[in-house]
Design an enzyme around this catalytic site. Structure first.
Site, PDB file in Angstrom:
ATOM      1  N   GLU A  93      42.639  38.396  38.868  1.00  0.00           N
ATOM      2  CA  GLU A  93      41.480  37.777  39.520  1.00  0.00           C
ATOM      3  C   GLU A  93      40.672  38.804  40.311  1.00  0.00           C
ATOM      4  OE1 GLU A  93      40.548  34.159  42.724  1.00  0.00           O
ATOM      5  OE2 GLU A  93      42.533  35.085  42.628  1.00  0.00           O
ATOM      6  N   LYS A 123      35.874  29.042  37.467  1.00  0.00           N
ATOM      7  CA  LYS A 123      36.888  28.319  38.232  1.00  0.00           C
ATOM      8  C   LYS A 123      36.353  26.957  38.674  1.00  0.00           C
ATOM      9  CE  LYS A 123      40.035  28.954  42.172  1.00  0.00           C
ATOM     10  NZ  LYS A 123      40.404  29.837  43.310  1.00  0.00           N
ATOM     11  N   CYS A 176      43.844  31.495  39.984  1.00  0.00           N
ATOM     12  CA  CYS A 176      44.511  31.369  41.280  1.00  0.00           C
ATOM     13  C   CYS A 176      45.170  30.012  41.443  1.00  0.00           C
ATOM     14  CB  CYS A 176      43.511  31.659  42.399  1.00  0.00           C
ATOM     15  SG  CYS A 176      44.272  31.921  44.021  1.00  0.00           S
TER      16      CYS A 176
END
Length: 518
Positions: A272, A336, A388
């Site tokens: 990430e 995301k 994440c």
């Protein structure tokens, strides 16, 4: 053990007997919540996931709904203060907050999250009879609520304690909430056995045998083609240097150097935000990496902040936390969907615009990607993505995993270096693999970088806080688990049916005026 539970068990007011005061019961509940995180990674004292809810169940026996609220709140405060204390590192060290204030903020967070357990306990004693068949479904429903209410914080579920410890065989059928259901049922039935109701041994034996039976079921299979060879790059960039302008060139050099010997493998993955600049600022570097990948017949996947212009004079540009794929026979871009409150976006920012106009701009205000995004295409394979803590959301991961061959999740857990946070995070990845019957590769900045098979077992992993490359093979899977098809609905419907049956029975009468006699 039995005598201790008997002391927690409140005698009816008509009996002249002693019982533990509310203050002591709240203290016991606080300690019961505090021990539950030690059932999870990295400690793996799984039996504490039985003892902890068993103590709470006993503490609530014959208590009024008002007292139950306080007891449940104490339990939740202990659970979240200890279980999420890894936030201290990000608040104190990287947030430049004093140690005292950092602890206060964590205590505040724990007191707020503890309200879930408080309301759960209040509802249990206010509306339902005391039985494992009402306590258990309520526990599961409130765990589920944590995945979406107030944006969700799906952490510290009891079922995670049994990842690779037998009861997780229910995960392909009913997901993490099914595992939690079985864990809490065992805990409460065990408590009833200590209270003298030995017939509760029957459901304990049945659910354990059910786990063995579930293990015999095979929902998915490996595709015939050869697995992809993968290299996961762990750059180990310190969080306090990661976003410094003067360190950006060195960050890129570290990842490029680590990848130099990996071109030629099927897939190379960077974690990430491993590229700490927007794609528009660094296009020549991206082109260079993509060219190297194509020459070597490799696919390249990397995390990157992504800037997208909005053609409207009254709107700001959109910023995304993204995964980008390029290289040989590779394409795709994933944004995301579940953002971290106050870390990646400001809740109610539109409402607060008049008060804090500066929050409307900058990297603190990422935009969320839309649902049902197209998967990354890696050499004729469909690769589902999660960034994440998105992987902590069971249903989101299930939706992304459907009809895909495997999953990739990238993360930067440098915020929580040296704490339990990254290990709890990894344990959730294992459960997502088990639920969906898919291999998952996990690339992180500082750890834990790992390859996890479709049974939720860690095949390979790198040590944390090291600069290294993890090599392995990634098989493509076909087929669907029951959980992939039905999601959380099966266990939620079962829980609601049990509660509907239970609500028809009049709860035990509690004399709240009863005072302890000496």
């Amino acid at each position: 053990m039995r005598s201790f539970f008997d002391k927690l068990k409140t005698a009816p007011a008509t009996q002249k007997t002693h019982r533990i005061s509310l203050g002591w019961v709240c203290f016991i509940a606080l300690m019961a919540g505090a021990i539950l995180p030690f059932a999870l990674a990295p400690y793996h004292f799984w039996w504490l996931a039985i003892l902890s809810p068993a103590l709470l169940y006993a503490c609530l026996h014959q208590r009024s709904s008002k007292h139950a609220f306080l007891i449940g709140w104490a339990f939740g405060c202990g659970l979240w203060f200890i279980g999420a204390f890894w936030l201290y590192t990000s608040i104190h060290i990287y947030g430049d907050t004093s140690s005292v204030l950092s602890v206060i903020l964590i205590a505040l967070m724990a007191s707020i999250m503890g309200l879930f357990n408080a309301v759960q306990a209040w509802v249990y004693r206010r509306f339902f009879p005391e039985t494992p068949l009402t306590f258990t479904p309520l526990w599961v429903i409130f765990e589920w609520l944590k995945t979406w209410l107030f944006t969700g914080f799906p952490w510290l579920f009891a079922g995670y304690a049994f990842t690779n410890y037998g009861l997780d065989e229910y995960a392909p059928l009913f997901g993490i909430f099914g595992v939690s259901f079985v864990v809490i049922l065992i805990a409460t039935a065990f408590t009833e056995c200590l209270f003298g109701k030995r017939f509760w041994l029957i459901p304990i034996v049945l659910v354990i045998l059910g786990a063995w039976g579930a293990k015999q079921l095979h929902w998915v299979s490996t595709k015939t083609e050869a697995p992809l060879s993968v290299s996961l790059i762990q750059g180990n960039i310190p969080q306090d240097l990661k976003w410094l302008t003067e360190y950006q060139a060195q960050t890129l050099s570290i990842y490029a150097t680590l990848s130099q010997n990996e071109w030629g493998r099927d897939l190379v993955v960077w974690p990430e935000s491993s590229i700490p600049m927007f794609q528009t600022e660094i296009q020549p570097f991206l082109d260079s990496m993509s060219t190297q990948a194509k020459i070597a017949h490799s696919a390249w996947v990397t995390g990157i902040p992504y800037w997208q212009e909005v053609k409207s004079p009254d709107k700001y540009p959109q910023y995304y936390n993204a995964i980008m794929a390029s290289g040989m026979d590779t394409q795709g871009l994933y944004f995301k969907q579940r953002l971290v409150p106050f870390g990646e976006y400001i809740p109610l920012a539109g409402t607060l615009k008049w008060l804090l106009p500066g929050l409307q701009q900058g990297i603190s205000s990422y935009s969320a990607g839309h649902d049902h995004q197209t998967p990354l295409m890696i050499k004729n394979h469909r690769l589902a993505a999660a960034i994440c803590y998105e992987i902590a959301y069971p249903n989101l991961t299930r939706q992304n995993a459907k009809d895909n061959d495997f999953l990739v999740t990238i993360s930067n857990d440098a915020w929580f270096t040296g704490t339990t946070g990254p290990w709890q995070h990894l344990q959730m990845v294992q459960m997502r693999a088990k639920e969906n019957g898919r291999w998952i590769i996990r690339a992180t900045n500082t750890g834990v970088t790992a390859i996890i098979n479709a049974q939720g077992q860690i095949v390979k992993q790198l040590p944390v806080d090291t600069r290294a490359v993890l090599r392995g093979d990634l098989p493509a899977m076909t087929g669907e688990t029951l959980y992939s098809r039905l999601g959380d609905w099966s266990i939620l419907v079962l829980s609601l049916l049990l509660l509907l049956l239970g609500i028809g029975f009049k709860p035990a009468v509690v004399d709240t005026s009863y005072k302890q006699r000496r």
